[in-house]
Design an enzyme around this catalytic site. Structure first.
Site, short mmCIF file in Angstrom:
data_model
loop_
_atom_site.label_atom_id
_atom_site.label_comp_id
_atom_site.label_asym_id
_atom_site.label_seq_id
_atom_site.Cartn_x
_atom_site.Cartn_y
_atom_site.Cartn_z
N GLU A 156 -34.70 26.62 11.39
CA GLU A 156 -35.72 25.69 11.88
C GLU A 156 -36.93 26.49 12.34
OE1 GLU A 156 -35.78 22.23 12.08
OE2 GLU A 156 -37.83 22.88 12.57
N PHE A 157 -38.12 26.01 12.02
CA PHE A 157 -39.33 26.74 12.39
C PHE A 157 -40.22 25.94 13.34
CE2 PHE A 157 -38.06 28.07 8.09
CZ PHE A 157 -37.77 29.41 8.35
N GLU A 160 -42.20 24.23 19.92
CA GLU A 160 -42.14 23.26 21.00
C GLU A 160 -43.56 22.75 21.26
OE1 GLU A 160 -39.95 24.67 24.44
OE2 GLU A 160 -38.44 25.50 23.11
N LEU A 258 -52.78 35.22 17.42
CA LEU A 258 -53.66 36.37 17.70
C LEU A 258 -54.48 36.13 18.97
CD1 LEU A 258 -53.87 38.96 15.97
CD2 LEU A 258 -56.08 38.12 15.14
N GLY A 265 -43.40 34.08 25.51
CA GLY A 265 -42.19 33.81 26.27
C GLY A 265 -41.45 32.69 25.59
N CYS A 268 -37.22 31.48 22.52
CA CYS A 268 -37.03 31.98 21.14
C CYS A 268 -37.54 33.40 20.92
CB CYS A 268 -37.71 31.02 20.17
SG CYS A 268 -37.11 29.33 20.35
N LYS A 271 -35.94 36.48 23.03
CA LYS A 271 -34.52 36.77 22.78
C LYS A 271 -34.27 37.07 21.30
CE LYS A 271 -32.83 32.52 21.18
NZ LYS A 271 -32.19 32.22 19.94
N LYS A 331 -45.61 27.64 27.60
CA LYS A 331 -46.78 27.31 26.79
C LYS A 331 -47.17 25.88 27.13
CE LYS A 331 -45.86 26.00 22.39
NZ LYS A 331 -45.30 26.05 21.01
N ARG A 338 -38.03 28.69 30.06
CA ARG A 338 -37.18 29.83 29.71
C ARG A 338 -38.08 31.03 29.42
NH1 ARG A 338 -33.81 27.45 24.87
NH2 ARG A 338 -35.80 26.43 24.57
C1 UGA Z 1 -41.65 29.85 18.11
C2 UGA Z 1 -42.13 29.89 16.67
O1 UGA Z 1 -43.56 29.75 16.63
C3 UGA Z 1 -41.49 28.77 15.85
O2 UGA Z 1 -41.88 28.86 14.49
C4 UGA Z 1 -39.97 28.89 15.97
O3 UGA Z 1 -39.32 27.82 15.30
C5 UGA Z 1 -39.56 28.85 17.44
O4 UGA Z 1 -40.22 29.92 18.14
C6 UGA Z 1 -38.07 29.00 17.51
O5 UGA Z 1 -37.57 30.08 17.17
O6 UGA Z 1 -37.38 28.01 17.79
P1 UGA Z 1 -42.34 28.38 20.22
O7 UGA Z 1 -41.43 29.29 21.00
O8 UGA Z 1 -42.25 26.91 20.44
O9 UGA Z 1 -42.10 28.62 18.65
O10 UGA Z 1 -43.82 28.78 20.59
P2 UGA Z 1 -45.07 29.54 19.96
O11 UGA Z 1 -46.14 28.54 19.80
O12 UGA Z 1 -44.75 30.41 18.81
O13 UGA Z 1 -45.46 30.45 21.22
C7 UGA Z 1 -44.55 31.43 21.71
C8 UGA Z 1 -45.17 32.19 22.87
O14 UGA Z 1 -46.23 33.02 22.41
C9 UGA Z 1 -45.77 31.30 23.96
O15 UGA Z 1 -45.43 31.85 25.20
C10 UGA Z 1 -47.26 31.38 23.70
O16 UGA Z 1 -48.01 31.18 24.86
C11 UGA Z 1 -47.41 32.80 23.17
N1 UGA Z 1 -48.56 33.00 22.28
C12 UGA Z 1 -48.65 32.30 21.12
C13 UGA Z 1 -49.54 33.93 22.62
O17 UGA Z 1 -49.46 34.59 23.67
N2 UGA Z 1 -50.59 34.14 21.77
C14 UGA Z 1 -50.72 33.44 20.62
O18 UGA Z 1 -51.71 33.68 19.89
C15 UGA Z 1 -49.73 32.51 20.28
#
Ligand code: UGA
Length: 442
Positions: A156-157, A160, A258, A265, A268, A271, A331, A338
């Site tokens: 799954e991709f 949240e 970027l 954090g 996903c 960890k 986010k 978590r």
């Molecule tokens: C992430 C992946 O983007 C999904 O594709 C994947 O399905 C999911 O993990 C998972 O393994 O279940 P998610 O954890 O919901 O999704 O959030 P992201 O939008 O990827 O953000 C992750 C973290 O990175 C957040 O803390 C966000 O604030 C941070 N982030 C994101 C940044 O610091 N900079 C960015 O440019 C983007």
């Protein structure tokens, strides 16, 4: 039409009703399938049965309607479905980088002996490469249906905060399968998104598992790359926000993941890169992934550097300072705390002697359970009233839209740390604020 048993795929079960499983179950019901969601947690099942998600996810609640029911019973699951999705958690193991797979094995061992007719069990949880093959062997050994009970892996991709969109219109569907029948069943199940243009990639089991962890490792690497550049910017008085903007214009690089700031954090990315490192070590290919250790270190340094900025603005010590924190979810558009960098920073400042008052539009309940020592406010203005330093740590839209004048009237000192590079610095500086952000000149 593909048949497991007598009918075409129409009755589906989803085991594990966390962020992933609930969205998956609700979206499959929305696509027209009859879906039974299952969880061992009675409270979650009760809430979902009432049509109320037990977590915050925009657009999910309206989908919790007909075609969807919930149970705590594996026996009901086995009777109900021809396709069973496994969406249980695979958190980091306490005291180790490895994934804790007890929920996955627990699920397969509870369900397997009840599967007495041909069916497809589809793993969606993120697992270390090699897990699916092991599970497939165990499943056919313990289920009365034997080899009629197949295993596939369909990572799954979804993100949240965008779970409904990402499930209804995923950017790709990856199906790790061991038979044409399993592939055909999954193609049929995802006929809607496929018809709408979503690419469908059939692979073997280990490749499907790897696609998921590799994707998250890449996203984490991109985020840490720009945050490492922020450190270089600080040493050279360059501006990481402009740097990121310029890099993003190269289509080979792109702007997604970027955005510089406090780092990644959630349940996903952190960890998953650690479990990937642990698995690489087991496989004897640790050198290939050693860069992920740096990715993790850069990421954890962001948190310490944001605390340093706050300390600097407070005049050298956080002791007895009133600190206002905006945002504790990992986010925006999520109540998930978590491994939240924001909550980590808030808790660290408290440990350093500050009086930390926190506001978040939806994550306060969760945060309060884990960090009862922090103070919680009912609004952004309440959280920053009398603060000597204000920190924006999760970029909720309401914080990005904040009026620097209005905020300025309630704080003790106009000091702001923009932990997410989410604000336009100029109006804040014009309103008399000292504005600081990682990797930005001042
Ligand atoms: C992430 C992946 O983007 C999904 O594709 C994947 O399905 C999911 O993990 C998972 O393994 O279940 P998610 O954890 O919901 O999704 O959030 P992201 O939008 O990827 O953000 C992750 C973290 O990175 C957040 O803390 C966000 O604030 C941070 N982030 C994101 C940044 O610091 N900079 C960015 O440019 C983007």
């Amino acid at each position: 039409m593909v048949a497991y048993g007598e009918d075409a795929v129409s009755r589906i079960t989803v085991i594990g009703t966390g962020y992933l499983g609930t969205a998956h179950a609700a979206c499959l019901a929305e696509m027209g399938f009859e879906v039974l969601g299952m969880d061992v947690d009675q409270e979650k099942v009760d809430a979902l049965t009432r049509g109320v998600p037990h977590f915050y996810e925009p657009g999910l609640e309206p989908l919790l309607h007909s075609g969807l029911s919930f149970t705590t019973s594996y026996a009901e699951v086995a009777v109900f479905g021809d396709v069973h999705f496994v969406c249980v958690g695979t958190p980091q193991r306490a005291g180790s980088y490895r994934a804790d797979l007890s929920q996955i094995y627990g699920c397969i061992h509870a369900l397997g002996p009840l599967l007495d007719r041909p069916c497809l069990v589809v793993g969606k949880s993120t697992v270390p490469v090699g897990t699916a093959e092991r599970l497939a062997g165990q499943l056919s050994r313990i289920s009365p249906a034997g080899h009629g009970c197949e295993l596939a892996w369909n990572p799954e991709f979804l993100r949240e905060g965008h779970a409904v969109h990402d499930t209804m219109r995923p950017n790709r569907i990856v199906a790790g399968v061991t038979s044409a029948r399993a592939e055909a069943a999954l193609r049929e199940l995802y006929a809607g998104p496929i018809a709408a243009g979503t690419p469908f990639l059939a692979t073997d089991l280990p490749t499907a598992e790897l696609v998921k962890v590799a994707a998250n490792a890449f996203l984490a690497t991109k985020i840490s790359f720009i945050n490492a550049m922020a450190e270089v910017c600080e040493a050279t008085n360059a501006d990481v926000a402009k740097l990121s903007e310029a890099l993003a214009l190269d289509p080979r690089i792109g702007g997604a993941a970027l955005r510089p700031g406090l780092g990644f954090g959630g349940g996903c990315l952190p960890k998953d890169i650690r479990a990937f490192l642990a698995r690489a070590e087991e496989l004897g290919v640790d050198q290939a992934l050693s860069f992920l250790r740096e990715v993790d270190s850069v990421n954890m340094r962001c948190r310490a550097r944001v605390v340093d900025l706050a300390r600097e603005l407070a005049g050298g010590s956080l002791r007895d300072q009133a600190i206002g924190v905006l945002g504790v979810a990992f986010k925006p558009d999520s109540d998930d705390i978590r491994d939240s960098p924001a909550l980590d920073v808030a808790a660290t400042m408290h440990r350093l002697g500050a009086t930390v008052t926190v506001y978040d539009p939806v994550a306060l309940g969760n945060a309060c359970q884990v960090h009862p020592e922090l103070s919680y406010a009912g609004s952004a203005l309440d959280a920053i009233t009398s603060a000597t330093v204000t920190l924006l740590l999760t970029e909720w839209q309401e914080f990005c839209d904040a009026d620097p004048e209005e905020f300025g009237r309630v704080v003790a000192k106009r000091n702001i740390v923009d932990g997410r590079n989410a604000l336009d610095a100029d109006p804040w500086r014009e309103a008399g604020w000292t504005y600081r952000a990682l990797g930005r000149p001042y």
